[in-house]
Design a protein around this motif. Sequence first.
Motif, PDB file in Angstrom:
ATOM      1  N   GLY A   1     -75.256   0.546 -17.002  1.00  0.00           N
ATOM      2  CA  GLY A   1     -76.083   1.535 -16.331  1.00  0.00           C
ATOM      3  C   GLY A   1     -77.406   0.945 -15.874  1.00  0.00           C
ATOM      4  N   ASP A   2     -78.045   0.158 -16.744  1.00  0.00           N
ATOM      5  CA  ASP A   2     -79.325  -0.468 -16.389  1.00  0.00           C
ATOM      6  C   ASP A   2     -79.131  -1.523 -15.295  1.00  0.00           C
ATOM      7  N   PHE A   3     -78.059  -2.304 -15.406  1.00  0.00           N
ATOM      8  CA  PHE A   3     -77.774  -3.346 -14.412  1.00  0.00           C
ATOM      9  C   PHE A   3     -77.538  -2.738 -13.033  1.00  0.00           C
ATOM     10  N   ALA A   4     -76.706  -1.708 -12.975  1.00  0.00           N
ATOM     11  CA  ALA A   4     -76.401  -1.077 -11.687  1.00  0.00           C
ATOM     12  C   ALA A   4     -77.642  -0.447 -11.079  1.00  0.00           C
ATOM     13  N   ARG A   5     -78.479   0.163 -11.909  1.00  0.00           N
ATOM     14  CA  ARG A   5     -79.702   0.788 -11.399  1.00  0.00           C
ATOM     15  C   ARG A   5     -80.584  -0.252 -10.729  1.00  0.00           C
ATOM     16  N   ARG A   6     -80.784  -1.389 -11.374  1.00  0.00           N
ATOM     17  CA  ARG A   6     -81.669  -2.424 -10.812  1.00  0.00           C
ATOM     18  C   ARG A   6     -81.004  -3.160  -9.644  1.00  0.00           C
ATOM     19  N   LEU A   7     -79.700  -3.387  -9.756  1.00  0.00           N
ATOM     20  CA  LEU A   7     -78.989  -4.108  -8.696  1.00  0.00           C
ATOM     21  C   LEU A   7     -78.974  -3.301  -7.398  1.00  0.00           C
ATOM     22  N   LEU A   8     -78.652  -2.030  -7.504  1.00  0.00           N
ATOM     23  CA  LEU A   8     -78.515  -1.200  -6.309  1.00  0.00           C
ATOM     24  C   LEU A   8     -79.851  -0.685  -5.793  1.00  0.00           C
ATOM     25  N   ALA A   9     -80.929  -0.939  -6.539  1.00  0.00           N
ATOM     26  CA  ALA A   9     -82.269  -0.573  -6.056  1.00  0.00           C
ATOM     27  C   ALA A   9     -82.855  -1.652  -5.154  1.00  0.00           C
ATOM     28  N   ARG A  10     -82.182  -2.807  -5.083  1.00  0.00           N
ATOM     29  CA  ARG A  10     -82.660  -3.876  -4.216  1.00  0.00           C
ATOM     30  C   ARG A  10     -82.570  -3.433  -2.756  1.00  0.00           C
ATOM     31  N   PRO A  11     -83.506  -3.852  -1.910  1.00  0.00           N
ATOM     32  CA  PRO A  11     -83.473  -3.415  -0.500  1.00  0.00           C
ATOM     33  C   PRO A  11     -82.278  -3.960   0.266  1.00  0.00           C
TER      34      PRO A  11
END
Length: 580
Positions: A439-449
């Motif tokens: 959950g934390d990984f996906a949040r940070r990964l998909l928040a990239r521009p």
Amino acid sequence: MALASAALVWWLDPTLRWTFDAALLWRNALPVFLVMLLIYGLSGRALLALALGGGIARLVFEVNAIKELNLNEPLMPGDLVLWHQVLHNMGFFAHYTGHRLVLLLLALLVAIAVLWAIWRLEGRWRRPHWATRAAWVVLALLVLGTLYRGIGPWREAYADEAMPGFQLWDPIDSVQHVGFMAGLVRMSQEARSTVPQADGSLVHDFAVRHAADLKARMTRQPPAELPDIVVVQSEAFFDPGVLKGIDYGEFVPNFERLAATGITGSLTTPTYGGGTIRTEFETLTGYPMQAFPSVVYPYYGLVSAWMPSVPRRLAALGYSTTLYHPFSGGFWNRRQTMPELGFQHAYYRQSFAGAERAGEYISDRALFDYVLAHLDDTGSGPHYAMVITMENHGPWDFDAGTLANVLNGLPLPRGMSAAGTREMTYYLSHLVNGDQALGDFARRLLARPRWTVLMFYGDHLPALPHAFEDLGFDDGGVNLQEHTRYMLVSNRSLPAQQLDLSSYELPGLLFDTIGLPEDGYLALASAIREAWVQDHYQHGAEYGQVQFNAAELEVHCRHKLDATGRCHEGRAATALGAGN
């Protein structure tokens, strides 16, 4: 020795004890007898031959029992390629022996003492003449060699007609019908098989009928902006909601939340409890393992640099391709095969020195942090990252320790045995911990521009024999019939879709979703997948045969298939591994 061999296999093999069948008994006893005869010829000591030959047979049966328990698969000829893996990774494999390791070591010490005593005792007796012993050695070696290669009458003696119930594509069920030793002989005979001869007309006819679809796939232009692609192969991941008494998403809420935003479904994989590289090979090449029934471990003898794999296709589009796996690069032969499959960079266990562990292995959270840091530090071009986790690797019958705290508020189902509770506690502790890291990984990964696509899937079900027996599955099936899960999500909107797939179909789904051009086998595989979705009730089996034959055809000619479903160049391979 012949009588002792028959009595020994009857005692060691439950299949032979359940129903007495003289024909099966001699087929199972023959290999043991030949080993005893060989030892007798070499040593001239009959008691030594009985004791040492019997001990070797017992050891083989014990190792087979360990493999069946953890992988639901018997020992097979292909396992011989792993002898050096076992020697160099004794600590890893020792986890799977449990209490058996202590018993095996004690038995080894006792056996050495007994053999020494027998050697001394028989040394006082007269031994056969050297010429007689040489004759026994030659005879034993000749029969063993022809037996396991299926030469002469042995092919017919171990054929399907002689052993009803044997099916090469289902080894565990086969040995339960014909016995372990007889099954091993038959599998050894079949292991000599070359690449199966494909029915090229079947592939060509399908290609002709779907010519427009294939042309569109092969000629489509890639997007102006290419996304970063991260593929996570999660060790032993599945949703326990398929078990009775557990709700879907109860232990993997982050996965379920993410999956609802993209494409998801059940995933049929070609292995259970272990054998990760079988699923891994399918997702990197799109070739179904079922198309190559004599191949157990595809990274030994099947993988070749010519293969148009996912990373190789992406590299041709300008991608950098990187593998992240926090374990030994030599394990499963990855250090050699991953460059052949198109990976330009690879980070193995030594790159994760000092990283946080969750139990025995590097935690998923530490692995994901490492991947994110490298994605952000690399250049501006598109990146493809294959991430292979280790945290929830088996065996799963250990004490979860303090990690069990993550299960607070998530009670286990009632009615489980002590062994089942232990398995589920260990597995679910790591599953919940890994789901939180996801959950934390996906949040940070998909928040990239940058446009980013994340594919996540489980490589196989964990081997939880006691827990599975205690609880049972909602659909009444058995562990081998159950599936893992996958999801494909992005930071650009995707239409939510439920689509059940096999792991070899994931490459085509990935390319289709992004809009990347496909060529050769991949275009055919994607067309087959679409055709199956629309018409699998009437022609599903036919499409499966086209899929398998297309894979066999491409591997046989060692080149991409063309738009007509034919080999682009006639460079036929005569045997597996010819391209290595």
